[in-house]
Scaffold this motif. Structure first.
Motif, PDB file in Angstrom:
ATOM      1  N   GLN A  96       0.870  -1.175   0.000  1.00 23.33           N
ATOM      2  CA  GLN A  96       0.000   0.000   0.000  1.00 23.33           C
ATOM      3  C   GLN A  96       0.904   1.221   0.000  1.00 23.33           C
ATOM      4  O   GLN A  96       1.764   1.364   0.869  1.00 23.33           O
ATOM      5  N   LEU A  98       1.493   5.407   0.104  1.00 20.63           N
ATOM      6  CA  LEU A  98       0.917   6.648   0.627  1.00 20.63           C
ATOM      7  C   LEU A  98       1.864   7.802   0.300  1.00 20.63           C
ATOM      8  O   LEU A  98       3.018   7.604  -0.023  1.00 20.63           O
ATOM      9  N   ASP A 106      -8.567  10.112   1.844  1.00 19.09           N
ATOM     10  CA  ASP A 106      -7.676   9.178   1.155  1.00 19.09           C
ATOM     11  C   ASP A 106      -6.982   8.249   2.160  1.00 19.09           C
ATOM     12  O   ASP A 106      -6.810   7.058   1.905  1.00 19.09           O
ATOM     13  N   TYR A 107      -6.593   8.810   3.309  1.00 16.28           N
ATOM     14  CA  TYR A 107      -5.960   7.997   4.353  1.00 16.28           C
ATOM     15  C   TYR A 107      -6.912   6.890   4.807  1.00 16.28           C
ATOM     16  O   TYR A 107      -6.498   5.739   4.974  1.00 16.28           O
ATOM     17  N   THR A 109      -9.330   5.498   3.165  1.00 15.13           N
ATOM     18  CA  THR A 109      -9.451   4.499   2.102  1.00 15.13           C
ATOM     19  C   THR A 109      -8.248   3.561   2.112  1.00 15.13           C
ATOM     20  O   THR A 109      -8.404   2.336   2.031  1.00 15.13           O
ATOM     21  N   LYS A 110      -7.046   4.125   2.218  1.00 18.31           N
ATOM     22  CA  LYS A 110      -5.828   3.308   2.250  1.00 18.31           C
ATOM     23  C   LYS A 110      -5.809   2.424   3.499  1.00 18.31           C
ATOM     24  O   LYS A 110      -5.392   1.271   3.442  1.00 18.31           O
ATOM     25  N   LYS A 111      -6.278   2.979   4.628  1.00 16.98           N
ATOM     26  CA  LYS A 111      -6.317   2.203   5.876  1.00 16.98           C
ATOM     27  C   LYS A 111      -7.266   1.019   5.732  1.00 16.98           C
ATOM     28  O   LYS A 111      -6.971  -0.089   6.193  1.00 16.98           O
ATOM     29  N   ASN A 113      -7.918  -0.598   3.025  1.00 14.30           N
ATOM     30  CA  ASN A 113      -7.203  -1.600   2.225  1.00 14.30           C
ATOM     31  C   ASN A 113      -6.243  -2.414   3.092  1.00 14.30           C
ATOM     32  O   ASN A 113      -6.172  -3.633   2.993  1.00 14.30           O
ATOM     33  N   VAL A 126       3.837  -1.122   3.768  1.00 13.81           N
ATOM     34  CA  VAL A 126       3.321   0.238   3.600  1.00 13.81           C
ATOM     35  C   VAL A 126       4.496   1.117   3.189  1.00 13.81           C
ATOM     36  O   VAL A 126       5.520   1.153   3.866  1.00 13.81           O
TER      37      VAL A 126
END
Length: 196
Positions: A96, A98, A106-107, A109-111, A113, A126
């Motif tokens: 992932q 960042l 956005d954070y 959404t990434k979290k 995932n 990460v």
């Protein structure tokens, strides 16, 4: 083509008449040591016991042979190999990426995932990507990775701490081990005992 020195002649286990040595160290069907005997005597003993003479240590001097049912031996070794393959767990590392100045949405959404990957039993790498002047502020990336690790701490642990790698900063998260669930059949008797 001739076999070169050091190459294995054959990987297949030699049994009965394929064993071509004058004498062998014989092991009985129950694991008892018989001793060093001539190959003819070993084959005769195998025939009398209705078993196979199987070479178990070809490199020994003299080779070690055992009296056993070869078909059963092959079946059991195939079962063991299948069981060990079933117990192997293939670990997959998902990644992932960042940026240090990531937006809150956005954070999240990434979290999500990362959470999904950890719940699936995968490790997650990460990566924070720095661009231009962001490289002079590695603490921004470090704080972001720490925040992510704290947000997913019930699902995963930090396996590799954050470290700078050129323009990137990476951290590896590993899923926490879940306790093995007992089958319902084993739980029912345990629950019934306290009532008695």
């Amino acid at each position: 083509m001739t076999a070169q020195r050091g190459d294995p002649i054959s990987t297949e286990t030699r049994i009965n008449d394929r064993i071509r040595v004058p004498e062998v160290r014989l092991v009985g069907p129950n694991g008892e040591q018989v001793g060093i005997v001539r190959i003819e005597d070993a084959l005769r003993l195998a025939q009398e016991a209705e078993l196979d003479l199987v070479e178990v240590a070809a490199q020994a001097r003299p080779p070690v042979c055992k009296l056993m049912d070869y078909g059963k031996f092959k079946y059991e070794s195939a079962q063991k190999a299948r069981e060990s393959r079933r117990n192997q767990q293939l670990t997959v590392i998902k990644e992932q990426k960042l940026r240090p100045k990531i937006d809150t949405h956005d954070y999240e959404t990434k979290k999500r995932n990362v959470v999904r990957f950890l719940e699936g039993g995968n490790k997650v790498k990460v990566t924070i990507m720095f661009r231009g002047r962001e490289q002079s502020r590695p603490e921004l990336g470090y704080r972001l990775l720490q925040r992510l690790a704290e947000d997913v701490q019930e699902l995963g642990t930090v396996e590799a701490a954050p470290k700078q790698d050129g323009r990137n900063m990476t951290m590896v998260l590993a899923p926490t081990k879940k306790p093995a669930k007992r089958p319902a059949a084993q739980q029912a008797p345990a629950e019934a005992e306290p009532q008695a």
